[in-house]
Design a protein around this motif. Sequence first.
Motif, PDB file in Angstrom:
ATOM      1  N   ALA A  85       0.824  -1.203   0.000  1.00 47.27           N
ATOM      2  CA  ALA A  85       0.000   0.000   0.000  1.00 47.27           C
ATOM      3  C   ALA A  85       0.864   1.261   0.000  1.00 47.27           C
ATOM      4  CB  ALA A  85      -0.932  -0.001   1.218  1.00 47.27           C
ATOM      5  N   PHE A  86       2.004   1.208   0.675  1.00 44.46           N
ATOM      6  CA  PHE A  86       2.922   2.351   0.662  1.00 44.46           C
ATOM      7  C   PHE A  86       3.547   2.539  -0.716  1.00 44.46           C
ATOM      8  CE2 PHE A  86       2.629   1.821   5.239  1.00 44.46           C
ATOM      9  CZ  PHE A  86       2.679   3.137   5.691  1.00 44.46           C
ATOM     10  N   TYR A  87       3.844   1.437  -1.391  1.00 43.06           N
ATOM     11  CA  TYR A  87       4.362   1.545  -2.759  1.00 43.06           C
ATOM     12  C   TYR A  87       3.302   2.163  -3.671  1.00 43.06           C
ATOM     13  CZ  TYR A  87       8.649  -1.111  -1.973  1.00 43.06           C
ATOM     14  OH  TYR A  87       9.894  -1.509  -1.559  1.00 43.06           O
ATOM     15  N   ALA A  88       2.048   1.767  -3.500  1.00 37.38           N
ATOM     16  CA  ALA A  88       0.967   2.342  -4.301  1.00 37.38           C
ATOM     17  C   ALA A  88       0.827   3.837  -4.009  1.00 37.38           C
ATOM     18  CB  ALA A  88      -0.341   1.611  -4.003  1.00 37.38           C
ATOM     19  N   LEU A  89       0.969   4.197  -2.740  1.00 37.12           N
ATOM     20  CA  LEU A  89       0.895   5.612  -2.367  1.00 37.12           C
ATOM     21  C   LEU A  89       2.035   6.394  -3.007  1.00 37.12           C
ATOM     22  CD1 LEU A  89      -0.397   7.879  -0.681  1.00 37.12           C
ATOM     23  CD2 LEU A  89       1.077   7.162   1.229  1.00 37.12           C
ATOM     24  N   LYS A  90       3.208   5.808  -3.062  1.00 31.27           N
ATOM     25  CA  LYS A  90       4.360   6.466  -3.680  1.00 31.27           C
ATOM     26  C   LYS A  90       4.092   6.755  -5.151  1.00 31.27           C
ATOM     27  CE  LYS A  90       9.369   5.916  -4.267  1.00 31.27           C
ATOM     28  NZ  LYS A  90      10.539   4.996  -4.081  1.00 31.27           N
ATOM     29  N   ILE A  91       3.470   5.799  -5.834  1.00 28.21           N
ATOM     30  CA  ILE A  91       3.114   6.011  -7.240  1.00 28.21           C
ATOM     31  C   ILE A  91       2.058   7.105  -7.352  1.00 28.21           C
ATOM     32  CG2 ILE A  91       2.052   4.960  -9.275  1.00 28.21           C
ATOM     33  CD1 ILE A  91       3.267   2.297  -8.433  1.00 28.21           C
ATOM     34  N   ALA A  92       1.057   7.059  -6.487  1.00 26.58           N
ATOM     35  CA  ALA A  92      -0.028   8.047  -6.526  1.00 26.58           C
ATOM     36  C   ALA A  92       0.494   9.465  -6.314  1.00 26.58           C
ATOM     37  CB  ALA A  92      -1.072   7.705  -5.463  1.00 26.58           C
ATOM     38  N   LEU A  93       1.543   9.618  -5.513  1.00 26.62           N
ATOM     39  CA  LEU A  93       2.112  10.933  -5.239  1.00 26.62           C
ATOM     40  C   LEU A  93       3.122  11.370  -6.292  1.00 26.62           C
ATOM     41  CD1 LEU A  93       2.631  10.651  -1.359  1.00 26.62           C
ATOM     42  CD2 LEU A  93       0.817  11.882  -2.585  1.00 26.62           C
ATOM     43  N   GLY A  94       3.348  10.517  -7.279  1.00 22.68           N
ATOM     44  CA  GLY A  94       4.267  10.864  -8.354  1.00 22.68           C
ATOM     45  C   GLY A  94       5.727  10.851  -7.949  1.00 22.68           C
ATOM     46  N   LEU A  95       6.077   9.985  -6.999  1.00 24.27           N
ATOM     47  CA  LEU A  95       7.451   9.940  -6.494  1.00 24.27           C
ATOM     48  C   LEU A  95       8.271   8.799  -7.095  1.00 24.27           C
ATOM     49  CD1 LEU A  95       6.669  10.595  -2.715  1.00 24.27           C
ATOM     50  CD2 LEU A  95       7.394  12.250  -4.453  1.00 24.27           C
ATOM     51  N   THR A  96       7.763   8.195  -8.149  1.00 27.44           N
ATOM     52  CA  THR A  96       8.446   7.037  -8.736  1.00 27.44           C
ATOM     53  C   THR A  96       8.913   7.303 -10.162  1.00 27.44           C
ATOM     54  OG1 THR A  96       6.301   6.161  -9.409  1.00 27.44           O
ATOM     55  CG2 THR A  96       7.209   5.367  -7.330  1.00 27.44           C
ATOM     56  N   GLY A  97       9.091   8.552 -10.509  1.00 26.10           N
ATOM     57  CA  GLY A  97       9.557   8.861 -11.849  1.00 26.10           C
ATOM     58  C   GLY A  97       8.492   8.563 -12.890  1.00 26.10           C
ATOM     59  N   GLU A  98       8.826   7.701 -13.829  1.00 26.97           N
ATOM     60  CA  GLU A  98       7.911   7.389 -14.922  1.00 26.97           C
ATOM     61  C   GLU A  98       6.907   6.295 -14.566  1.00 26.97           C
ATOM     62  OE1 GLU A  98      10.307   6.391 -18.256  1.00 26.97           O
ATOM     63  OE2 GLU A  98      11.180   8.398 -18.466  1.00 26.97           O
ATOM     64  N   GLU A  99       7.034   5.706 -13.406  1.00 27.45           N
ATOM     65  CA  GLU A  99       6.118   4.642 -12.989  1.00 27.45           C
ATOM     66  C   GLU A  99       4.746   5.213 -12.671  1.00 27.45           C
ATOM     67  OE1 GLU A  99       5.625   1.359 -13.215  1.00 27.45           O
ATOM     68  OE2 GLU A  99       7.065   0.714 -11.698  1.00 27.45           O
ATOM     69  N   THR A 100       3.709   4.679 -13.325  1.00 31.86           N
ATOM     70  CA  THR A 100       2.339   5.113 -13.069  1.00 31.86           C
ATOM     71  C   THR A 100       1.435   3.889 -12.967  1.00 31.86           C
ATOM     72  OG1 THR A 100       1.702   5.262 -15.404  1.00 31.86           O
ATOM     73  CG2 THR A 100       2.740   7.218 -14.418  1.00 31.86           C
ATOM     74  N   PHE A 101       0.205   4.113 -12.505  1.00 30.23           N
ATOM     75  CA  PHE A 101      -0.751   3.015 -12.397  1.00 30.23           C
ATOM     76  C   PHE A 101      -1.167   2.480 -13.760  1.00 30.23           C
ATOM     77  CE2 PHE A 101      -1.753   5.042  -8.175  1.00 30.23           C
ATOM     78  CZ  PHE A 101      -1.281   3.976  -7.411  1.00 30.23           C
ATOM     79  N   ALA A 102      -0.933   3.251 -14.815  1.00 25.53           N
ATOM     80  CA  ALA A 102      -1.285   2.792 -16.157  1.00 25.53           C
ATOM     81  C   ALA A 102      -0.479   1.554 -16.547  1.00 25.53           C
ATOM     82  CB  ALA A 102      -1.058   3.906 -17.171  1.00 25.53           C
TER      83      ALA A 102
END
Length: 362
Positions: A94-111
């Motif tokens: 869930a924390f990894y998902a939150l990191k993606i949601a906050l845009g903190l993973t570079g090019e990684e998105t939920f898409a």
Amino acid sequence: MAADIRSLTGVRGVAAVVIVIYHFGKFRLDPTSSVTVWSVPHGYLPVDMFFMLSGYVIGYVYRDTFLSEPWRNYQTFLIKRVARLYPAYIVIAAFYALKIALGLTGEETFARFDGFDIVGNILMLVGWGLHIYPLIGVSWASSAELGSYFATPVLMKYTLQKGLAWWAVCVVLSLLSIYLISISGQGSSGPLDVVSVDSFLPLLRAIAGFTIGLATFRYAGYLDRLSATVQDALVVVILALIVFTAVVIGRDLLVYLLFIPFIAILSRDGRVAQLLFGNKLVYHLGVISYSVYLIHPLFITFAERSSRHFGSTVTAYALCVLVSFAAIWLLSYLSYRFVEIPGRQFVVGLLSPKPKAAPAGT
């Protein structure tokens, strides 16, 4: 038997720390260069030690479990193993998902995740070669270990309960599997560093290591015939050989093979083993090692981006890494204390068969 083998728990913590240092060392101060900030030779191999340790400990704890009422005991076993792995996994995911949601993973998105990926991540199946894109990159190892648990009754039957010939067959097949993995050409950072979610080899890697751990447990007791002094000397000698082989010789298979006698001698929990791996600090790291393993990739991008902000120097990166390590330790302790422990109790209580109510009047 003792409820816990402190040295084996402690060495799990050391293995987790080596993996963390290895992953943080892969950062390049100059993005155009192939030179990393530091190198840990064969720093991915402690994952294989995890698999062997799991096999050894499962043999230690459950060696007679499936002899009577095998199906009922198998259900109980699986519930306890899922309870061991799943709560921390799903909360940290869930924390990894939150990191993606906050845009903190570079090019990684939920898409990047389709429906099959989402279901596979929720069910912890990313390490089974099912082409599931992982939310937690390192979770392939936990997933593959979970796969080993499903085969445990069969593996235990042929490594622990049948005769020497079947034990030898299991060992030979496991070592052959590891050799074939090493020559598969699918290793990312080394011959055995096979982690692709599109291959069944990570799962085979886990099952082979798990089986070797079981096989090691069967005969490790013979080491008690050696004096305490000889056992202490073997701990030092084998540890030195592991380091020398990794740093100087640089052969995955040799390091892998040395893990086997190392786990066997540490399992005797002798004086030197206790001193090096059973002391309070190292044992504590072993206790929280599962959360350490899952949490640490969260902070790699933090250390990288923060160091670039402060000038992209080795000193800046080292300071950011130290801050990351402190955060990883704190969150891992909190995860163990407030997620793993109560999570196990909750899952076991939720999934365990409820006793039938006694008829009225009895």
